[in-house]
Write an enzyme that holds these catalytic residues in place. Structure first.
Site, PDB file in Angstrom:
ATOM      1  N   HIS A 117       0.849  -1.200   0.000  1.00  0.00           N
ATOM      2  CA  HIS A 117       0.000   0.000   0.000  1.00  0.00           C
ATOM      3  C   HIS A 117       0.878   1.240   0.000  1.00  0.00           C
ATOM      4  O   HIS A 117       1.975   1.258   0.570  1.00  0.00           O
ATOM      5  CB  HIS A 117      -0.975   0.005   1.183  1.00  0.00           C
ATOM      6  N   ASP A 119      -0.481   4.365   0.878  1.00  0.00           N
ATOM      7  CA  ASP A 119      -0.909   5.336   1.893  1.00  0.00           C
ATOM      8  C   ASP A 119      -0.115   5.118   3.164  1.00  0.00           C
ATOM      9  O   ASP A 119       0.419   4.025   3.408  1.00  0.00           O
ATOM     10  CB  ASP A 119      -2.409   5.226   2.152  1.00  0.00           C
ATOM     11  N   GLU A 184      -5.117   1.451   3.309  1.00  0.00           N
ATOM     12  CA  GLU A 184      -4.906   0.376   4.284  1.00  0.00           C
ATOM     13  C   GLU A 184      -4.789   0.933   5.690  1.00  0.00           C
ATOM     14  O   GLU A 184      -5.341   0.365   6.649  1.00  0.00           O
ATOM     15  CB  GLU A 184      -3.648  -0.419   3.911  1.00  0.00           C
ATOM     16  N   HIS A 451       4.517   3.575  12.292  1.00  0.00           N
ATOM     17  CA  HIS A 451       3.422   4.300  12.947  1.00  0.00           C
ATOM     18  C   HIS A 451       3.919   5.282  14.007  1.00  0.00           C
ATOM     19  O   HIS A 451       3.109   5.966  14.631  1.00  0.00           O
ATOM     20  CB  HIS A 451       2.399   3.347  13.583  1.00  0.00           C
TER      21      HIS A 451
END
Length: 480
Positions: A117, A119, A184, A451
């Site tokens: 992904h 994103d 995602e 993250h």
């Protein structure tokens, strides 16, 4: 660090012939592919820098939608340049875009779908980054930038594998499909819904999800299980409006205090997750996660205890957990002496393999409604959901990957681990294509800090996994 041997679903270990076997690619093929990938690494860095520069957070409230659109078109152009056919940038029901292309193989060859992904998560506190989050920067032997590992690096890994096979003497001996999705991280399920309506699009014999990572940098690992997820927004209201805390505090019901008490009901004295009606699940069997290693990876402060009970692997791979992701309330700076009339929180539920996300979400909502104090009004809104996933690690594709990883990592055996995170698309793919083999690899080893601020990727991991994926495509074609 102590590791247990990797276990397949039949209970055998990699060392004894379960997920791995004694075969593998011949030395000449390994040398040719390795040399090709090594020569491509400067190009990989330049392209990853271009991809990282797109602020492709799939939330137009935070970044312009054009950033995601630009990243999607970059991927489409890269696929066309590599000879992929029928390259398409298409809209999905959640308003984002996915990119798909096909590189045809020989007549009758199996089909392998490669997934990643484009994103990314928001950068969080940009001042906490040591380098600009959307500028790929080399520091201490790693490449830093948002999405460098999760999962723009996965897109580069897939491209490198295809290029390496071509440079080493030919096209991939399988038909390769590549899909890159754009939402995602938001968990809004755009590609899942599209795939369910167009099941022929992603049909394949084997699917390689390039969105996980090695248990430790340098230790070849496939991820055999993922927890599912459910997102909830909880709103608590007690008053028609805020009140002066001196005039009314002590009797007026405080919505923020009610929310805090409600959220605390989700933890026991050890910090473990509590949901009324939740039955304990099975224990994790396979690679263990020593507590001292976990404390280091999670950067737990000295003297602070881990939460929950049981082994670390049980807690993060095999058991449900609830995390408070955010709270809407007045910040400390600028706060006034007021009793709050309304407060809101975002909560994430992680669901282990073997459990049903819908059922656990229902239990969680019932728990929240039952534990809201003082008769406060509570509203719970679902924001995203995905089922858990568990793989069969004894399949031919896993044996081919075991040989490829062994060759790419200088003879080290493939390990099998779980992951506490979620990739909801995996369960959709398993449902749509029950005969397809699904493997999960990637660049998000613990040091990558995905993250979080200062996300990075190890170029050595990118190089080795690109070699492994190229060898896998070659070996898989020989085994089926």
């Amino acid at each position: 660090m102590t590791l247990s041997p990797a276990r397949g679903e039949d209970g055998t270990t990699a060392a004894s012939g379960g997920a791995a076997d004694a075969g593998g690619p011949e030395a000449s093929a390994v040398a040719a592919v390795s040399a090709a990938v090594s020569s491509l690494m400067p190009r990989a860095r330049a392209e990853l820098a271009e991809l990282v520069a797109f602020r492709s957070v799939a939330d137009p409230a935070q970044f312009p939608k054009s950033e995601c659109e630009g990243a999607a078109r970059w991927v489409a152009d890269a696929l066309r340049a590599e000879g992929f056919q029928d390259v398409d940038v298409f809209g999905t029901p959640d308003g984002t875009e996915s990119v798909h292309g096909v590189l045809p193989g020989p007549q009758g060859a199996p089909t392998v779908l490669l997934y990643a992904h484009y994103d990314v998560q928001p950068p969080l506190d940009e001042d906490a980054w040591h380098t600009p989050p959307f500028t790929l920067t080399e520091r201490d032997g790693r490449w830093y930038g948002r999405g460098a590992a999760d999962c723009k690096g996965g897109i580069i890994m897939h491209l490198m594998a295809v290029r390496a096979l071509r440079a080493a003497g030919g096209m991939p001996p399988v038909t390769v499909k590549l899909i890159a999705e754009g939402s995602e991280e938001q968990g809004t399920g755009g590609l899942q819904q599209y795939a369910e309506a167009h099941p022929e699009l992603l049909a394949a014999d084997t699917i390689v999800i390039g969105d996980t990572g090695n248990f430790r940098a340098g230790l070849p690992t496939v991820t055999a299980s993922l927890r599912g997820m459910s997102g909830l927004q909880i709103t608590v209201e007690t008053l028609q409006g805020n009140l002066h805390s001196g005039q009314f505090g002590g009797a007026a019901p405080d919505a923020l205090a009610a929310l805090i008490r409600l959220l605390d009901s989700l933890r026991d004295a050890d910090g473990g997750t509590v949901i009324d009606g939740l039955e304990p699940g099975p224990r994790w069997e396979g690679l263990e996660y020593p507590e001292e290693d976990f404390r280091s990876d999670a950067r737990v402060l000295d003297g602070v205890a881990l939460t929950g009970s049981g082994s670390v692997a049980d807690r993060i791979w095999a058991q449900p957990s609830v995390t408070v992701l955010g709270i809407d309330c007045p910040p400390v700076v600028g706060a006034t002496p007021s009793v709050q009339a309304k407060a809101r929180a975002s909560v994430g539920l992680r669901v282990p393999p073997g459990a049903d996300t819908e059922e656990l979400t229902r239990l969680l909502i019932a728990h929240l409604e039952a534990h809201t104090p003082w008769g406060a009004r509570v509203a719970v809104e679902r924001t995203g959901q995905g089922q858990p996933f568990s793989a069969d690690t004894t399949s031919p594709a896993y044996r081919a990957m075991a040989g490829a990883l062994r060759a790419a990592y200088d003879g080290q055996e493939m390990q099998i681990a779980g992951q506490g995170g979620s990739i909801p698309l995996c369960d959709t793919l398993a449902s749509l294509y029950p005969r397809a083999e699904i493997l999960l690899i990637g660049l998000s080893e613990p040091a990558a800090q995905i993250h979080a601020v200062n996300e990075s990727v190890s170029p050595e991991e990118l190089e080795r996994l690109s070699v492994a994926e190229a060898l896998f495509l070659r070996e898989y074609a020989r085994r089926v």
